[in-house]
Design a protein around this motif. Structure first.
Motif, short mmCIF file in Angstrom:
data_model
loop_
_atom_site.label_atom_id
_atom_site.label_comp_id
_atom_site.label_asym_id
_atom_site.label_seq_id
_atom_site.Cartn_x
_atom_site.Cartn_y
_atom_site.Cartn_z
N ILE A 1 74.68 -35.84 57.52
CA ILE A 1 73.56 -34.93 57.74
C ILE A 1 73.92 -33.55 57.22
O ILE A 1 75.01 -33.05 57.51
N SER A 2 73.02 -32.96 56.44
CA SER A 2 73.21 -31.56 56.06
C SER A 2 72.25 -30.71 56.86
O SER A 2 71.11 -31.12 57.09
N ILE A 3 72.71 -29.53 57.26
CA ILE A 3 71.82 -28.60 57.94
C ILE A 3 71.74 -27.34 57.10
O ILE A 3 72.76 -26.74 56.75
N VAL A 4 70.49 -26.97 56.73
CA VAL A 4 70.30 -25.70 56.02
C VAL A 4 69.35 -24.84 56.85
O VAL A 4 68.58 -25.36 57.65
N GLY A 5 69.44 -23.56 56.63
CA GLY A 5 68.58 -22.66 57.38
C GLY A 5 68.92 -21.24 57.03
O GLY A 5 70.01 -20.98 56.53
N PRO A 6 67.99 -20.32 57.28
CA PRO A 6 68.25 -18.92 56.94
C PRO A 6 69.49 -18.40 57.67
O PRO A 6 69.87 -18.93 58.72
N SER A 7 70.07 -17.38 57.12
CA SER A 7 71.26 -16.78 57.70
C SER A 7 70.99 -16.34 59.14
O SER A 7 69.97 -15.75 59.43
N GLY A 8 71.91 -16.69 60.03
CA GLY A 8 71.79 -16.25 61.42
C GLY A 8 70.81 -17.06 62.25
O GLY A 8 70.41 -16.64 63.33
N VAL B 1 68.44 -31.47 57.28
CA VAL B 1 67.68 -30.86 58.37
C VAL B 1 67.46 -29.40 58.02
O VAL B 1 68.42 -28.68 57.71
N VAL B 2 66.19 -28.97 58.03
CA VAL B 2 65.90 -27.58 57.74
C VAL B 2 65.58 -26.86 59.04
O VAL B 2 64.73 -27.32 59.82
N LEU B 3 66.28 -25.77 59.30
CA LEU B 3 66.01 -24.99 60.51
C LEU B 3 65.14 -23.78 60.17
O LEU B 3 65.18 -23.27 59.04
N THR B 4 64.37 -23.34 61.16
CA THR B 4 63.56 -22.14 60.97
C THR B 4 64.43 -20.92 61.22
O THR B 4 65.55 -21.02 61.69
N ARG B 5 63.85 -19.78 60.89
CA ARG B 5 64.48 -18.51 61.21
C ARG B 5 64.73 -18.42 62.72
O ARG B 5 64.11 -19.13 63.49
N ARG B 6 65.64 -17.55 63.15
CA ARG B 6 65.99 -17.44 64.56
C ARG B 6 64.77 -17.10 65.41
O ARG B 6 64.00 -16.22 65.00
N PRO B 7 64.59 -17.65 66.58
CA PRO B 7 65.40 -18.72 67.16
C PRO B 7 65.25 -20.03 66.41
O PRO B 7 64.13 -20.49 66.15
N GLY B 8 66.39 -20.64 66.07
CA GLY B 8 66.37 -21.82 65.23
C GLY B 8 65.71 -23.01 65.91
O GLY B 8 66.07 -23.40 67.02
N THR B 9 64.71 -23.55 65.23
CA THR B 9 64.13 -24.82 65.67
C THR B 9 64.14 -25.72 64.44
O THR B 9 64.32 -25.24 63.32
N ILE B 10 63.93 -27.00 64.64
CA ILE B 10 63.93 -27.89 63.48
C ILE B 10 62.58 -27.81 62.79
O ILE B 10 61.54 -28.07 63.39
#
Ligand SMILES: Nc1ncnc2c1ncn2[C@@H]1O[C@H](COP(=O)(O)OP(=O)(O)OP(=O)(O)O)[C@@H](O)[C@H]1O
Ligand SMILES: [Mg+2]
Lengths: 272, 257
Positions: free
Chosen positions: B38-45, B208-217
């Motif tokens: 699984i790869s997880i990507v998402g904006p910094s922080g 898996v792409v996360l949203t900006r903080r607070p991180g959700t899927i």
């Protein structure tokens, strides 16, 4: 490639370059010796001709005579030995105790926070001001002088080594934690070995600081040692004796510093 | 369907500091099955490292729980291996002493575990370098040594937090190829956090792409690439690669001001 192989396959340009480097080294050394001889010569000459009064400025021949006299009476190595011994014990204890304190502070962050202002004050305080207290507590003997030397270096060591401990990469600590490492294991596997260079550089600073502590201590209480010799010489107005002890002190301090630098080099080589 | 190896159940993580409360992760649920990458990507922080810390048992979530093999994670779990951003080889230890570090810490150095480490070193071309020190090795070899150090404790799941980001681009490609190969060959499950979308797509079977903080899927992409040789480098040439890239890029919604 080993040195020997290099020597065999030396190109003329490289040989010329190496010769130049060697010649420059020799020239620098000769200039250094020449400078010393010239300064001593002028000093001696000025004293003989009467430009300066050797009674208050001393003179090289007088210093030499003093050294020979001290040597003949067997006092020379007594005084050197006492001072060198006090210094070595002082900076060794200062470094070891400082490192132990730093470990305690690293172990307990709350304690480190509580003690922080006290360390700042102790670090700023000129430790020699504690001299009279130490004499009252320890008596006027060698132990008072060693405590003096130790005090001068211990606080700096605590702060320096603790700062070194805190610089250990958090990722490295995290890695050990994921292996299930205890705090003691983190200290033993990562923090202490990683801080050896910091501890050695603390040792290097402490050598210099301990000399200060020892000489001040000897000024205050001693019956032997180079500091004692200088103070005694000043009191009885024998400037030759004062100058002699200062010069021997300079040489001894330099030798000790070089010894620590050598130790550091050996350590680095061992590490590689 | 079989039980997931890792179950992340409705995780919330809040950090507290004098400046205020930071919600790093909100309602994250994720199942990872045996053998998946699984790869997880998402904006910094956005909380990627936080998520890995929770799975590793280094950080207790404010709400929710993580279960590995059905058992809730409490404290550091022996079935998790962690790879940090830089290789973190100890420069004063030989490669051999480095790769057995985990076993040493866990008091598990036996003839048997030594032998299995020896086999790992031989299989991945580091046996001749066992007496060398980290600085004598290339960046790629160091990363391999770091991976073997993690594999030595026989974890079921590997957590890689931007594990290649300290390497230069070429080395990074080669190393990610190697690491992927080793992880598949050893049959391990992996979660990789990365900033590099191409790396995420080429190495993983799910991104898996996360949203900006607070991180959700935000979304989960199942990656299917048609390439002859299934290595990350070759996979970058697959026709679907660009599609995935563009979609994930849009979802990340990165604005450069
Ligand atoms: N110990 C902490 N105390 C307070 N806030 C923290 C702490 N650790 C992380 N944070 C905050 O939580 C958020 C998520 O952090 P995290 O390191 O998980 O993000 P990340 O996605 O890994 O970021 P990056 O891409 O920069 O590695 C960030 O805003 C960070 O500032
Ligand atoms: Mg991170």
């Amino acid at each position: 490639m080993s040195n020997r192989e290099q020597a065999i396959s030396l190109s003329p340009e490289q040989a010329a370059y190496l010769r130049k480097v060697r010649r420059r080294k020799i020239n620098i050394f000769l200039s250094q010796v020449l400078l010393l001889v010239t300064l001593l010569g002028i000093w001696e000459l000025a004293a003989i001709v009467g430009w300066i009064n050797p009674f208050i400025t001393s003179q090289p021949s007088g210093i030499l005579k003093t050294i020979v006299n001290l040597y003949n009476s067997g006092d020379l190595f007594l005084h050197i030995g006492v001072t060198v011994w006090e210094t070595i014990v002082g900076f060794t204890l200062g470094t070891i105790l400082g490192t132990i304190f730093a470990i305690i502070l690293w172990w307990s962050e709350p304690l480190a926070r509580v003690l922080d202002p006290y360390l700042v004050v102790l670090n700023s305080l000129p430790k020699v001001a504690l001299g009279p207290i130490i004499i009252v507590w320890m008596g006027s003997g060698v132990s008072a002088i060693i405590v003096m030397a130790l005090l001068v270096s211990v606080v700096v060591t605590i702060l320096g080594v603790y700062a070194g401990f805190s610089q250990v990469d958090p990722d490295r600590v995290k890695l050990l934690k994921t292996f299930g490492a205890s705090k003691g294991q983190i200290l033993q596997k990562a923090v202490l070995p990683g801080s050896v260079p910091t501890i050695i550089s603390a040792l290097k600073i402490n050598v210099g600081l301990s000399w200060v502590g020892v000489i001040v201590g000897e000024f205050l209480v001693s019956k032997a040692g180079l500091g004692y010799l200088a103070v005694y010489g000043g009191q009885v107005f024998r400037l030759n004796l004062v100058m002699t002890s200062v010069i021997i002190l300079g040489v001894a301090a330099a030798i000790m510093y070089l010894a620590v630098v050598l130790l550091e080099k050996l350590f680095i080589r061992w590490q590689q | 369907m079989a039980r997931p190896l890792v179950q992340v159940k409705d995780i919330v993580v809040k950090y507290h500091s004098p400046e205020g409360e930071t919600t790093a992760l909100e309602n994250i649920s994720l199942d990872v099955f045996q053998g998946q990458f699984i790869s997880i990507v998402g904006p910094s922080g956005c909380g990627k490292s936080t998520l890995l810390n929770v799975v590793a048992g280094l950080l207790e979530p404010t709400q929710g729980e993580v279960a590995i093999n059905g058992r809730p994670v409490e404290g550091v779990s022996a079935s998790v291996g962690y790879m940090p951003q830089t290789d973190q080889l100890f420069e004063w230890r030989s490669i051999w002493k480095n790769v057995i570090l985990g076993l040493e810490v866990q008091n598990k150095l036996t003839a048997e575990t030594r032998e299995s480490v020896r086999q790992l070193l031989e299989r991945y071309g580091l046996w001749e370098f066992r007496n060398a020190f980290p600085r004598q090795l290339s960046g790629g070899m160091r990363q391999r040594a770091a991976l073997i150090r993690t594999l030595a404790i026989k974890p079921e799941i590997l957590l890689l937090d931007e594990a290649f980001s300290a390497l230069d681009y070429q080395t990074r490609l080669v190393v990610s190829d190697e690491v992927k190969k080793i992880i598949s060959r050893e049959g391990k499950t992996a979660i990789l956090v990365t900033h590099d979308i191409s790396e995420a797509i080429s190495m993983a079977d799910h991104v898996v792409v996360l949203t900006r903080r607070p991180g959700t899927i935000k979304s989960i992409h199942k990656i299917v690439l048609t390439c002859q040789e299934h290595t990350p480098i070759k996979c970058r040439e697959a026709p679907e690669f660009r599609d995935y890239f563009n979609r994930i890029w849009k979802e990340l919604d990165i604005h450069v001001q």
